[in-house]
Design a protein around this motif. Structure first.
Motif, mmCIF file in Angstrom:
data_model
loop_
_atom_site.group_PDB
_atom_site.id
_atom_site.type_symbol
_atom_site.label_atom_id
_atom_site.label_comp_id
_atom_site.label_asym_id
_atom_site.label_seq_id
_atom_site.Cartn_x
_atom_site.Cartn_y
_atom_site.Cartn_z
ATOM 1 N N HIS A 181 3.774 2.993 7.541
ATOM 2 C CA HIS A 181 4.411 2.024 6.641
ATOM 3 C C HIS A 181 3.624 1.929 5.333
ATOM 4 N N ARG A 182 4.352 2.010 4.229
ATOM 5 C CA ARG A 182 3.740 1.912 2.904
ATOM 6 C C ARG A 182 4.313 0.730 2.110
ATOM 7 N N ARG A 183 5.574 0.446 2.306
ATOM 8 C CA ARG A 183 6.201 -0.718 1.655
ATOM 9 C C ARG A 183 6.123 -1.884 2.638
ATOM 10 N N ILE A 184 5.019 -2.634 2.524
ATOM 11 C CA ILE A 184 4.738 -3.733 3.443
ATOM 12 C C ILE A 184 4.836 -5.045 2.676
ATOM 13 N N ALA A 185 5.697 -5.940 3.123
ATOM 14 C CA ALA A 185 5.827 -7.251 2.491
ATOM 15 C C ALA A 185 4.962 -8.268 3.212
ATOM 16 N N HIS A 186 4.597 -9.317 2.494
ATOM 17 C CA HIS A 186 3.801 -10.395 3.093
ATOM 18 C C HIS A 186 4.555 -11.706 2.942
ATOM 19 N N LEU A 187 4.876 -12.338 4.083
ATOM 20 C CA LEU A 187 5.442 -13.681 4.070
ATOM 21 C C LEU A 187 4.265 -14.634 4.205
ATOM 22 N N ALA A 188 3.840 -15.201 3.069
ATOM 23 C CA ALA A 188 2.574 -15.929 2.986
ATOM 24 C C ALA A 188 2.733 -17.395 3.328
ATOM 25 N N GLY A 189 1.622 -18.005 3.762
ATOM 26 C CA GLY A 189 1.568 -19.442 3.947
ATOM 27 C C GLY A 189 1.260 -20.138 2.634
ATOM 28 N N ARG A 200 -3.584 -13.686 2.144
ATOM 29 C CA ARG A 200 -2.875 -13.098 1.006
ATOM 30 C C ARG A 200 -3.807 -12.243 0.153
ATOM 31 N N GLU A 201 -5.008 -12.753 -0.122
ATOM 32 C CA GLU A 201 -5.982 -12.025 -0.934
ATOM 33 C C GLU A 201 -6.339 -10.690 -0.275
ATOM 34 N N THR A 202 -6.529 -10.707 1.033
ATOM 35 C CA THR A 202 -6.864 -9.482 1.753
ATOM 36 C C THR A 202 -5.694 -8.513 1.738
ATOM 37 N N TYR A 203 -4.492 -9.038 1.907
ATOM 38 C CA TYR A 203 -3.287 -8.205 1.823
ATOM 39 C C TYR A 203 -3.174 -7.527 0.457
ATOM 40 N N GLU A 204 -3.355 -8.290 -0.606
ATOM 41 C CA GLU A 204 -3.205 -7.718 -1.948
ATOM 42 C C GLU A 204 -4.261 -6.663 -2.226
ATOM 43 N N SER A 205 -5.495 -6.893 -1.774
ATOM 44 C CA SER A 205 -6.550 -5.888 -1.948
ATOM 45 C C SER A 205 -6.226 -4.617 -1.165
ATOM 46 N N PHE A 206 -5.720 -4.793 0.035
ATOM 47 C CA PHE A 206 -5.368 -3.643 0.871
ATOM 48 C C PHE A 206 -4.269 -2.821 0.209
ATOM 49 N N MET A 207 -3.251 -3.492 -0.301
ATOM 50 C CA MET A 207 -2.136 -2.773 -0.918
ATOM 51 C C MET A 207 -2.598 -2.050 -2.182
ATOM 52 N N THR A 208 -3.469 -2.667 -2.961
ATOM 53 C CA THR A 208 -3.999 -2.006 -4.153
ATOM 54 C C THR A 208 -4.788 -0.760 -3.776
ATOM 55 N N GLU A 209 -5.613 -0.876 -2.745
ATOM 56 C CA GLU A 209 -6.436 0.255 -2.309
ATOM 57 C C GLU A 209 -5.590 1.408 -1.786
ATOM 58 N N HIS A 210 -4.462 1.108 -1.202
ATOM 59 C CA HIS A 210 -3.627 2.145 -0.598
ATOM 60 C C HIS A 210 -2.407 2.458 -1.454
ATOM 61 N N GLY A 212 -0.084 0.794 -2.896
ATOM 62 C CA GLY A 212 1.197 0.161 -2.594
ATOM 63 C C GLY A 212 1.354 -1.105 -3.401
ATOM 64 N N ALA A 213 2.575 -1.420 -3.783
ATOM 65 C CA ALA A 213 2.829 -2.643 -4.545
ATOM 66 C C ALA A 213 2.760 -3.857 -3.618
ATOM 67 N N ILE A 239 11.640 -1.989 1.973
ATOM 68 C CA ILE A 239 10.550 -2.509 2.791
ATOM 69 C C ILE A 239 10.742 -2.077 4.246
ATOM 70 N N THR A 240 9.678 -1.532 4.831
ATOM 71 C CA THR A 240 9.765 -1.087 6.226
ATOM 72 C C THR A 240 8.926 -1.936 7.174
ATOM 73 N N ALA A 241 8.101 -2.826 6.640
ATOM 74 C CA ALA A 241 7.255 -3.639 7.504
ATOM 75 C C ALA A 241 6.931 -4.968 6.846
ATOM 76 N N VAL A 242 6.658 -5.979 7.675
ATOM 77 C CA VAL A 242 6.329 -7.323 7.214
ATOM 78 C C VAL A 242 5.060 -7.798 7.916
ATOM 79 N N PHE A 243 4.144 -8.339 7.131
ATOM 80 C CA PHE A 243 2.986 -9.045 7.678
ATOM 81 C C PHE A 243 3.217 -10.525 7.434
#
Length: 333
Positions: A181-189, A200-210, A212-213, A239-243
């Motif tokens: 999965h490369r297009r991963i969305a985040h449903l944040a609190g 959210r911060e960890t998600y955004e850093s991960f997507m930048t590193e890999h 992905g938007a 989008i193929t996956a949701v965190f």
């Protein structure tokens, strides 16, 4: 006879009973109960086993009179009727009781930092020897940093536990990435909550590193938040996956995906956070990050009591685990 040795009149086990069963001196049992060192490891094991078998409980009134201590801990919690906060405080209370302490719990509004100072003052007036404080929001953390507190304080939400939030998030994201999965969305609190911000911060850093938007939709912690935002995920079309920031958000999203004819995990995979007791019974059963909140509550209580008694802490916080179930599968690309 009453005192540290228990209460013979009520039939409760005494330290002499414990010593006899363990095959050690009553002085050794007393040193163990007082948290003193110098006890041989195999004797410590025998004393622990005897305490458990006899269900030993110290006579707290006599103990307080003898030591001039209260053996009371104050706990300031937020949303204590909620699933995880309630479990943390219950586990902390259980662990403290086993170590001879009583926990006095006070519930506060997480969005009203001004209540914190009053809560601390009230508990200290009640004679607590230490404070266990949860710090779920940025406002609470800022208010806490400005308080002068004259008893030992353990903050649930400090740097070490924050790092566990990040590691848990990476477990979820690395799992999805490994499935293609490369297009991963985040449903944040809600962003004012520290846990939601860290995830959210960890998600955004991960997507930048890999490469992905970041695709973030913020809501609250409830299932309806996931339900109302799931349609935006589907409308994106790529989008193929949701965190999801917690399992309740994931639950709402699963229902909306089903209503829209989106198959999980064939069309979209989803990962939650917390591992609620009900998560294995979702449809499909939810892949999620297990936080071990009960063990974490026990660790917090044991650490605080070690601080109160001037002992080094030997109680590590449990690492999060990824529980893989049927809600995640390989990316359909």
């Amino acid at each position: 006879m009453t005192g540290q040795d228990g209460d013979r009149e009520t039939g409760r086990a005494t330290i002499y009973d414990v010593a006899r069963l363990a095959g050690v001196s009553h002085q050794t049992v007393a040193r163990f109960l007082n948290g003193e060192g110098g006890i041989r490891p195999y004797n410590k094991v025998k004393v622990e086993a005897a305490l458990t078998e006899l269900r030993y409980r110290p006579n707290m009134t006599a103990r307080s009179l003898a030591t001039k201590r209260t053996f009371r801990i104050g706990a300031l919690g937020y949303e204590i009727a909620g699933h995880n906060p309630g479990r943390v405080l219950q586990a902390a209370s259980d662990a403290a009781r086993e170590l001879g302490y009583v926990v006095e719990v006070m519930g506060l509004d997480p969005l009203d930092p001004g209540q914190l100072a009053d809560g601390v003052e009230t508990l200290i007036r009640h004679g607590v020897e230490g404070l266990l404080i949860t710090s779920p929001t940025v406002g609470i953390a800022e208010e806490l940093s400005g308080l002068r507190i004259d008893v030992p304080v353990l903050v649930d939400g400090a740097r070490e536990t924050d790092e566990l939030q990040r590691r848990g998030t990476l477990l979820a994201l690395n799992h999805l990435h490994a499935l293609g999965h490369r297009r991963i969305a985040h449903l944040a609190g809600p962003s004012q909550w520290t846990a939601a911000h860290l995830r959210r911060e960890t998600y955004e850093s991960f997507m930048t590193e890999h490469a992905g938007a970041s695709l973030v939709w913020e809501g609250d912690w409830e299932s309806r938040s996931g339900y109302t935002r799931a349609e935006r995920v589907v409308n994106d079309g790529s989008i193929t996956a949701v965190f999801a920031a917690n399992d309740r958000i994931a639950l709402g999203a699963l229902l909306r995906f089903h209503e829209l004819g989106v198959r999980v995990p064939d069309d979209i995979s989803i990962v939650g956070f917390d591992d609620m007791h009900e998560s294995e019974f979702f449809h499909p059963p939810l892949t999620t990050v297990r936080q071990h909140v009960d063990a974490g509550g026990r660790t917090s209580a044991a650490r605080l009591i070690a601080m109160i008694e001037g002992r080094p802490s030997e109680y590590p916080y449990p690492e999060p685990d990824l529980v893989v179930r049927a809600s995640t599968g390989r990316a359909n690309t």
